[in-house]
Design a protein around this motif. Sequence first.
Motif, PDB file in Angstrom:
ATOM      1  N   ILE A   6     -85.348  91.869  92.170  1.00  0.00           N
ATOM      2  CA  ILE A   6     -84.536  90.869  92.859  1.00  0.00           C
ATOM      3  C   ILE A   6     -84.514  91.204  94.346  1.00  0.00           C
ATOM      4  CG2 ILE A   6     -82.243  89.879  93.150  1.00  0.00           C
ATOM      5  CD1 ILE A   6     -81.675  90.494  90.231  1.00  0.00           C
ATOM      6  N   SER A   7     -84.865  90.237  95.167  1.00  0.00           N
ATOM      7  CA  SER A   7     -84.718  90.373  96.614  1.00  0.00           C
ATOM      8  C   SER A   7     -83.418  89.686  97.024  1.00  0.00           C
ATOM      9  CB  SER A   7     -85.897  89.721  97.356  1.00  0.00           C
ATOM     10  OG  SER A   7     -87.110  90.364  97.047  1.00  0.00           O
ATOM     11  N   VAL A   8     -82.512  90.452  97.631  1.00  0.00           N
ATOM     12  CA  VAL A   8     -81.251  89.900  98.117  1.00  0.00           C
ATOM     13  C   VAL A   8     -81.333  89.808  99.635  1.00  0.00           C
ATOM     14  CG1 VAL A   8     -78.745  90.122  98.181  1.00  0.00           C
ATOM     15  CG2 VAL A   8     -80.022  90.974  96.198  1.00  0.00           C
ATOM     16  N   ILE A   9     -81.233  88.589 100.145  1.00  0.00           N
ATOM     17  CA  ILE A   9     -81.415  88.323 101.578  1.00  0.00           C
ATOM     18  C   ILE A   9     -80.054  88.138 102.233  1.00  0.00           C
ATOM     19  CG2 ILE A   9     -82.391  86.697 103.259  1.00  0.00           C
ATOM     20  CD1 ILE A   9     -84.520  86.069 101.039  1.00  0.00           C
ATOM     21  N   VAL A  10     -79.801  88.938 103.277  1.00  0.00           N
ATOM     22  CA  VAL A  10     -78.523  88.894 103.980  1.00  0.00           C
ATOM     23  C   VAL A  10     -78.774  88.577 105.460  1.00  0.00           C
ATOM     24  CG1 VAL A  10     -76.375  90.113 104.508  1.00  0.00           C
ATOM     25  CG2 VAL A  10     -77.650  90.683 102.417  1.00  0.00           C
ATOM     26  N   PRO A  11     -78.511  87.344 105.901  1.00  0.00           N
ATOM     27  CA  PRO A  11     -78.594  87.056 107.335  1.00  0.00           C
ATOM     28  C   PRO A  11     -77.416  87.709 108.056  1.00  0.00           C
ATOM     29  CG  PRO A  11     -77.816  85.128 106.158  1.00  0.00           C
ATOM     30  CD  PRO A  11     -78.113  86.165 105.114  1.00  0.00           C
ATOM     31  N   VAL A  12     -77.703  88.389 109.151  1.00  0.00           N
ATOM     32  CA  VAL A  12     -76.671  89.193 109.814  1.00  0.00           C
ATOM     33  C   VAL A  12     -76.598  88.815 111.287  1.00  0.00           C
ATOM     34  CG1 VAL A  12     -75.942  91.517 110.415  1.00  0.00           C
ATOM     35  CG2 VAL A  12     -77.102  91.115 108.225  1.00  0.00           C
ATOM     36  N   TYR A  13     -75.387  88.524 111.753  1.00  0.00           N
ATOM     37  CA  TYR A  13     -75.193  88.295 113.185  1.00  0.00           C
ATOM     38  C   TYR A  13     -73.788  88.724 113.576  1.00  0.00           C
ATOM     39  CZ  TYR A  13     -74.666  86.163 117.750  1.00  0.00           C
ATOM     40  OH  TYR A  13     -74.414  85.983 119.091  1.00  0.00           O
ATOM     41  N   ASN A  14     -73.696  89.719 114.436  1.00  0.00           N
ATOM     42  CA  ASN A  14     -72.407  90.205 114.948  1.00  0.00           C
ATOM     43  C   ASN A  14     -71.372  90.357 113.831  1.00  0.00           C
ATOM     44  OD1 ASN A  14     -73.558  90.265 117.458  1.00  0.00           O
ATOM     45  ND2 ASN A  14     -72.341  88.602 118.332  1.00  0.00           N
ATOM     46  N   SER A  15     -71.748  91.145 112.829  1.00  0.00           N
ATOM     47  CA  SER A  15     -70.905  91.328 111.638  1.00  0.00           C
ATOM     48  C   SER A  15     -70.416  92.767 111.530  1.00  0.00           C
ATOM     49  CB  SER A  15     -71.692  90.942 110.376  1.00  0.00           C
ATOM     50  OG  SER A  15     -72.213  89.637 110.468  1.00  0.00           O
ATOM     51  N   ILE A  16     -70.132  93.378 112.650  1.00  0.00           N
ATOM     52  CA  ILE A  16     -69.810  94.798 112.688  1.00  0.00           C
ATOM     53  C   ILE A  16     -68.608  95.151 111.820  1.00  0.00           C
ATOM     54  CG2 ILE A  16     -68.310  94.642 114.720  1.00  0.00           C
ATOM     55  CD1 ILE A  16     -70.915  97.411 114.168  1.00  0.00           C
TER      56      ILE A  16
END
Length: 335
Positions: A6-16
């Motif tokens: 399973i590939s789990v894709i997490v888009p990340v932007y300024n999520s500190i």
Amino acid sequence: MDGKKISVIVPVYNSIDCLERCVRSICAQTYANLEILLIDDGSTDGTDQLCERLADQDDRIRVHHKKNGGASSARNVGIDLSTGDYLGFVDSDDYVDADVYEKLAAALEKGNYSVVQISRDEVDEEGGRLPDICMPPEKERFCSSETFLRELLMHRGDCSFCTKLFLREIFDGHRFPEGELNEDFLLFIAILQEIPGVYILPGQGYHVVCRRESTTRKRTKDSFSRVFLDIVDNADKVQELVDRKYPALHRAALRFNLCQRMDYMLHVPVSQMRTDNGFYREVRKYLRRHVADTVKNPYLTKKNRVYLLLFTAAPKTVRRLHGIKMKLTEKAGRR
């Protein structure tokens, strides 16, 4: 379980402030054969470095840094980089139960389905439970594509990609529309046309965290999120599809169109309710043309009808009064 990857894709932007919880919940999955793709969309707050630190702690995590292009762009990069047999998506604000992907993968394999869904709940930033948007079924069930579409049109279904696990082949020829909000809805409608339906599991294993500074609904006095324009455009597109392919759903699609325009009218700033605003003008024309449908549509609630008719007759007055009501509600909620 050591089945297909399973590939789990997490888009990340300024999520500190929230990424670590999100990633930890994925790493804790009882389904071990995972790759976790953190797609850093040009973060500027140190999130890019956090991604690297998390990858150092788990060799299943892969990080890709890219120029800022939005969540859809990041998801598309993740799809292109993925090597899994199945694809899942998690937003960096959110988190999942430890057995979510084990349950979803088992259902895919057992039933030879293309898409399996688990329900979600929503919490605020302090962890407080918010009202359910989509009610989970009491037991697992298969939902045909037409039935699933009808549930979406009635605002009872869930078009989110984050609550689902997909066969990798689903995305051959499909990508998220970039530069748009409400992107899940239109893409999932397209996918529904190519599959028999969706298998839905009981339970709420995906947890949506509603942040005060949500990029989709953040607005100021004189501006508001483009999502309210996109939901109207997408409603028109789905109406065309319904009238061409699912005529039995015509009235449900008409209800959907009216409600999406009502949502727009409830959020558009009064300063933009001008005759030189072409989008606003077209929404008003639509409401006027469909007064009879507003009165007769069996799927609209009494409250829906009242708001729609008032927006047809005196839109600015209704919008101002609604704005006052919302401010009072927010003020009361902070006490």
